[in-house]
Design a protein around this motif. Structure first.
Motif, PDB file in Angstrom:
ATOM      1  N   ASP A   1       0.831  -1.214   0.000  1.00 40.40           N
ATOM      2  CA  ASP A   1       0.000   0.000   0.000  1.00 40.40           C
ATOM      3  C   ASP A   1       0.864   1.263   0.000  1.00 40.40           C
ATOM      4  OD1 ASP A   1      -2.229  -1.578   0.040  1.00 40.40           O
ATOM      5  OD2 ASP A   1      -2.521  -1.454   2.217  1.00 40.40           O
ATOM      6  N   HIS A   2       1.942   1.236   0.761  1.00 38.42           N
ATOM      7  CA  HIS A   2       2.834   2.401   0.804  1.00 38.42           C
ATOM      8  C   HIS A   2       3.425   2.674  -0.578  1.00 38.42           C
ATOM      9  CE1 HIS A   2       6.018   5.136   1.943  1.00 38.42           C
ATOM     10  NE2 HIS A   2       6.917   4.308   1.426  1.00 38.42           N
ATOM     11  N   HIS A   3       3.942   1.640  -1.209  1.00 30.86           N
ATOM     12  CA  HIS A   3       4.541   1.844  -2.541  1.00 30.86           C
ATOM     13  C   HIS A   3       3.475   2.222  -3.574  1.00 30.86           C
ATOM     14  CE1 HIS A   3       8.569   0.723  -1.443  1.00 30.86           C
ATOM     15  NE2 HIS A   3       8.183  -0.452  -0.946  1.00 30.86           N
ATOM     16  N   THR A   4       2.266   1.711  -3.419  1.00 31.86           N
ATOM     17  CA  THR A   4       1.194   2.072  -4.363  1.00 31.86           C
ATOM     18  C   THR A   4       0.885   3.563  -4.281  1.00 31.86           C
ATOM     19  OG1 THR A   4       0.236  -0.148  -4.192  1.00 31.86           O
ATOM     20  CG2 THR A   4      -1.180   1.612  -5.048  1.00 31.86           C
ATOM     21  N   ARG A   5       0.835   4.090  -3.066  1.00 35.38           N
ATOM     22  CA  ARG A   5       0.601   5.533  -2.917  1.00 35.38           C
ATOM     23  C   ARG A   5       1.732   6.350  -3.534  1.00 35.38           C
ATOM     24  NH1 ARG A   5      -1.226   3.697   2.196  1.00 35.38           N
ATOM     25  NH2 ARG A   5       0.807   4.210   3.129  1.00 35.38           N
ATOM     26  N   VAL A   6       2.961   5.885  -3.364  1.00 39.31           N
ATOM     27  CA  VAL A   6       4.099   6.591  -3.961  1.00 39.31           C
ATOM     28  C   VAL A   6       3.994   6.587  -5.479  1.00 39.31           C
ATOM     29  CG1 VAL A   6       6.597   6.557  -4.259  1.00 39.31           C
ATOM     30  CG2 VAL A   6       5.610   6.144  -1.995  1.00 39.31           C
TER      31      VAL A   6
ATOM     32  N   MET B   1       2.634   9.102 -10.773  1.00 37.09           N
ATOM     33  CA  MET B   1       1.842   9.109 -12.013  1.00 37.09           C
ATOM     34  C   MET B   1       1.008  10.373 -12.116  1.00 37.09           C
ATOM     35  SD  MET B   1       0.599   5.161 -12.588  1.00 37.09           S
ATOM     36  CE  MET B   1      -0.033   4.945 -10.930  1.00 37.09           C
ATOM     37  N   ALA B   2       0.439  10.838 -10.994  1.00 41.22           N
ATOM     38  CA  ALA B   2      -0.337  12.077 -11.034  1.00 41.22           C
ATOM     39  C   ALA B   2       0.527  13.251 -11.455  1.00 41.22           C
ATOM     40  CB  ALA B   2      -0.966  12.339  -9.663  1.00 41.22           C
TER      41      ALA B   2
ATOM     42  N   GLY C   1      -5.208  13.076  -9.447  1.00 40.60           N
ATOM     43  CA  GLY C   1      -5.135  11.721  -8.913  1.00 40.60           C
ATOM     44  C   GLY C   1      -5.290  10.695 -10.004  1.00 40.60           C
ATOM     45  N   THR C   2      -5.127   9.444  -9.624  1.00 38.56           N
ATOM     46  CA  THR C   2      -5.218   8.355 -10.600  1.00 38.56           C
ATOM     47  C   THR C   2      -6.270   7.340 -10.183  1.00 38.56           C
ATOM     48  OG1 THR C   2      -3.460   7.170  -9.431  1.00 38.56           O
ATOM     49  CG2 THR C   2      -2.806   8.622 -11.223  1.00 38.56           C
ATOM     50  N   ASN C   3      -7.203   7.742  -9.340  1.00 41.62           N
ATOM     51  CA  ASN C   3      -8.232   6.816  -8.895  1.00 41.62           C
ATOM     52  C   ASN C   3      -9.185   6.510 -10.036  1.00 41.62           C
ATOM     53  OD1 ASN C   3      -7.172   6.870  -6.301  1.00 41.62           O
ATOM     54  ND2 ASN C   3      -8.431   8.636  -5.709  1.00 41.62           N
TER      55      ASN C   3
END
Length: 446
Positions: free
Chosen positions: A264-269, A274-275, A282-284
């Motif tokens: 999860d930490h790396h996904t947020r990074v 990407m944003a 955001g990229t949601n």
């Protein structure tokens, strides 16, 4: 008596339109001011000095020493002979400048044929230069000097009266000719043409260049994110494996939770990177975040575990047999050797099997971590690919829409500029035609 300087109506309208400050309808006084300037020339011994002194003594005229300062040039000749070549050379500058010329014929009281000489002088002057065709030849007899002053004054007045209008006409002609030259040399609408060229060059909003820049930026972001994903995967796997090597059997059950926290930490990074790459908030909404399975799958027990038990039991029995050997030397304790041997053998088998199981569970966890992170890495890469492809499509569509809007606006402005240029060209042609008509009127009149 006053003479009025009158221009033809057609010429007057042209002058008033082009040169209104010249006041072409002004009146010119019949008599010149008391400062009429006379430049006296003549051959030697013709009475030139006496004539100059006469003008200096007059209240209406005065002699000057330079022709450029004179209003009238007075040639003094003797009535004994007609005007010669040397005399005509004295009038060369007057012919070039247009200064009026008057000829004074002296000693007419001495020579009876002075009238013939006078007529011949007039013919010579007219044949020499058309400007001298109307030059008066005035005889000077004793007591008749004032007649010469009157003729000279009249010549000055005629020059002023005629020259006032001719000077205005010449000035107006120069103004028209300059305007014609400016119209022909200058290209109307230079700023409009520059704007039109700029619009033609950038009418699509540099669409191709902007699309290339977007693709280049996204490709660079894709490469950077792929490198970050690889490094994050290696770091997560290495950290998890190092933790598993020291974890107890009970702690091995928390491996999925710890691994999910790292993912999860790396996904947020990666989402933030990407944003920033696609310049969005955001990229949601593209793909769900990678998820680690909640429970660590159980390890399948195989023949290795059974063999481990047998080996442990055998080793334990052997160790128990060695341990009870001293008891067998005591008859009363001989019966206890068998239970002790069995207990030691069972304990050794249990310990060896448990140690072998923990080692196998750790190896199983390490293998599961590698497989799980491989799947997570694939999801990360797919997530990045999906986000960047979607961003490229959105940015490309936005650029195309903006380009179409700018193209339509530029095309409309180009049409307006073309119309303005045609109007300027038509106005320039009309101005040229009007200038040429006015110039033709002045050339016809003078």
């Amino acid at each position: 008596m006053n003479s009025v300087s009158v221009l033809p109506d057609s010429v007057l309208r042209v002058v008033q339109r082009w040169n209104p400050a010249s006041d072409p309808g002004r009146r010119v006084a019949a008599e010149t001011s008391s400062g009429t300037r006379i430049y006296v020339v003549g051959p030697p011994r013709c009475g030139r000095e006496d004539v100059a002194q006469m003008f200096d003594a007059s209240d209406d005229c005065s002699s000057v020493t330079r022709e450029v300062d004179a209003d009238v040039v007075l040639l003094v000749v003797d009535a004994a002979s007609v005007i010669g070549r040397e005399d005509l050379l004295l009038l060369g500058d007057a012919a070039a400048s247009g200064t009026p010329v008057v000829v004074a014929l002296t000693r007419v009281d001495v020579y009876r044929d002075w009238q013939v000489v006078r007529r011949r002088d007039a013919e010579i002057l007219a044949s020499h230069c058309t400007a001298f065709a109307q030059a008066p030849v005035v005889p000077i007899a004793p007591g008749q000097e004032q007649s010469l002053v009157a003729v000279v004054s009249r010549a000055a007045r005629e020059r002023e009266a005629g020259g006032s209008d001719s000077g205005v006409i010449a000035q107006t002609r120069r103004m028209i000719e300059m305007e014609i030259r400016n119209l022909r040399d200058g290209v109307p609408g230079a700023e409009l043409r520059a704007e039109r060229s700029q619009l033609l060059a950038d009418r699509d909003g540099r669409r191709g260049e902007r699309l290339v820049q977007v693709r280049s930026r996204l490709q660079r972001a894709r490469g950077d994110l792929s490198q970050q994903i690889a490094e994050a995967t290696r770091a997560t796997v290495a950290g998890a494996r190092a933790w598993v090597d020291t974890a107890s059997r009970a702690e091995l059950g928390s491996v999925p939770t710890r691994l999910q926290h790292e993912v999860d930490h790396h996904t947020r990074v990666f989402d933030a990177a990407m944003a920033a790459a696609v310049e969005s908030a955001g990229t949601n909404g593209y793909m769900p975040s990678p998820q680690i399975p909640e429970g660590l799958p159980g390890r399948q027990r195989g023949n290795e575990d059974r063999v481990t038990i047998l080996v442990g039991a055998s080793a334990g029995l052997g160790l128990g047999r060695i341990a009870v050997t001293p008891l067998e030397m005591i008859p009363a304790l001989e019966f206890a050797s068998i239970p002790v041997t069995l207990i030691l053998g069972g304990a050794a088998a249990w310990w060896l099997a448990r140690t072998r199981g923990l080692t196998a569970d750790r190896a199983h966890s390490r293998s599961w971590i590698v497989e799980s992170m491989s799947a997570v890495r694939a999801q990360w890469e797919q997530r990045v690919q999906s986000v960047l492809l979607e961003a490229e499509a959105d940015l490309g569509a936005a650029i195309m829409a903006e380009s179409r809007e700018q193209l339509a606006s530029a095309q409309a402005r180009i049409v307006e500029i073309d119309g303005e240029l045609r109007e300027l060209a038509a106005a320039r042609s009309g101005q040229l035609a009007s200038c040429e008509r006015d110039l033709a009127v002045l050339n016809t009149a003078y």
